[in-house]
Write an enzyme that holds these catalytic residues in place. Structure first.
Site, PDB file in Angstrom:
ATOM      1  CG  HIS A  38      45.268  30.709  41.614  1.00 54.12           C
ATOM      2  ND1 HIS A  38      46.388  30.903  40.826  1.00 54.12           N
ATOM      3  CD2 HIS A  38      45.644  31.042  42.873  1.00 54.12           C
ATOM      4  CE1 HIS A  38      47.395  31.317  41.584  1.00 54.12           C
ATOM      5  NE2 HIS A  38      46.966  31.413  42.834  1.00 54.12           N
ATOM      6  CG  HIS A  94      50.133  29.249  42.344  1.00 51.31           C
ATOM      7  ND1 HIS A  94      49.180  28.854  43.253  1.00 51.31           N
ATOM      8  CD2 HIS A  94      49.858  28.562  41.189  1.00 51.31           C
ATOM      9  CE1 HIS A  94      48.353  27.990  42.681  1.00 51.31           C
ATOM     10  NE2 HIS A  94      48.752  27.786  41.441  1.00 51.31           N
ATOM     11  CG  HIS A 128      51.623  25.236  38.231  1.00 49.69           C
ATOM     12  ND1 HIS A 128      50.829  24.572  37.327  1.00 49.69           N
ATOM     13  CD2 HIS A 128      50.830  26.216  38.761  1.00 49.69           C
ATOM     14  CE1 HIS A 128      49.620  25.108  37.312  1.00 49.69           C
ATOM     15  NE2 HIS A 128      49.601  26.111  38.163  1.00 49.69           N
ATOM     16  CB  ALA A 156      23.921  49.008  42.950  1.00 49.62           C
ATOM     17  CG  ASN A 174      27.268  43.347  43.974  1.00 45.62           C
ATOM     18  OD1 ASN A 174      26.169  43.150  44.467  1.00 45.62           O
ATOM     19  ND2 ASN A 174      27.434  43.772  42.727  1.00 45.62           N
TER      20      ASN A 174
END
Length: 258
Positions: free
Chosen positions: A69, A79, A207, A60, A62
């Site tokens: 983010h 960023h 930021h 299995a 995915n």
């Protein structure tokens, strides 16, 4: 006994505890919501490739669909516009991702006022009591906000005036960027800026100042109450996405319990 052998022994005996600071990543993990006309990232979703069926009878797996983010993640300098000529997440030196942790506790203030902001005087008072913030280390802002992480609405805490979550002021972010040699700054909230930081000058100053100064951000941390004010070591493990502006990350702390 070598240093690493000593560490392994301490881990096996519990003298050093590994504390997971990472929020589980699922389709229900809260995700930042920017107002129109700005675009938003996507939450996690899994698309099966095979699941012990004709497409793969013994295995299995995915495909993962999510943003850089989403959930507990690292912000790289590229960023933000102030760091656009800086490092992408794959270019951050591994030595910058391991280091000592200083925990600044604003839990009581954030409970009383969800818009509480760290100012330079809070950071200076911490240093007066505990010594300088560690070079090559991390500053984590503890607020207790992770207790809200099971609900997007409670976590973002938005009303008609916008989101209300604790963070750092413009002056605090600038002080941390200019007056310390830390590698980065971590929070329990959805982003490294306060909920109201879009209206600060400059907008989103954590930021702007930190990523512009080659410092990194960590968001949606959990279990900060299990860390001492000083003395723990953090290990940050983002995916080295080539050219990536950030990455979901596993964040672990090593804490001496002896």
């Amino acid at each position: 006994m070598s240093t690493l052998s000593t560490l392994l022994s301490a881990l096996s005996t519990g003298d050093v505890e590994v504390v997971d600071l990472t929020a589980p990543l699922s389709p229900d993990t809260p995700v930042l919501q920017l107002p129109t006309p700005f675009a938003n990232t996507i939450p996690l979703s899994l698309e099966p490739v095979s699941d012990f069926d004709d497409a793969g009878p013994a295995w299995a797996w995915n495909d993962i669909h999510t943003g850089e983010h989403t959930g507990t993640h690292l912000d790289a300098p590229v960023h933000w516009i102030s760091g656009r000529d800086g490092l992408s997440v794959d270019r951050i030196a591994p030595s910058r991702l391991i280091g000592p942790v200083a925990v600044v506790d604003g839990t009581a203030q954030a409970q009383a006022d969800p818009d509480f902001l760290l100012e330079p005087e809070h950071l200076q008072a911490w240093e007066a009591e505990h010594g300088p913030f560690p070079a090559g280390g991390w500053v984590f802002f503890r607020t207790g906000w992770s207790a809200r992480s099971s609900s997007q609405e409670e976590f973002l805490n938005a009303d008609e005036s916008g989101p209300h979550t604790p963070g750092i002021s413009a002056a605090g972010a600038r002080w941390l960027a200019e007056n310390t040699a830390v590698s980065g700054y971590g929070v329990e909230t959805v982003g490294i800026d306060a909920g109201a930081a879009g209206g600060f000058d400059p907008a989103f100053p954590a930021h702007y100042f930190l990523l512009g100064a080659d410092k990194y951000g960590l968001t949606q941390l959990q279990n900060l109450h299990r860390l001492p004010v000083t003395g723990a070591v953090v290990v940050v493990a983002p995916l080295p996405v080539v050219g990536g502006t950030g990455s979901p990350a596993r964040v672990l702390a090593l804490v001496e319990r002896s």
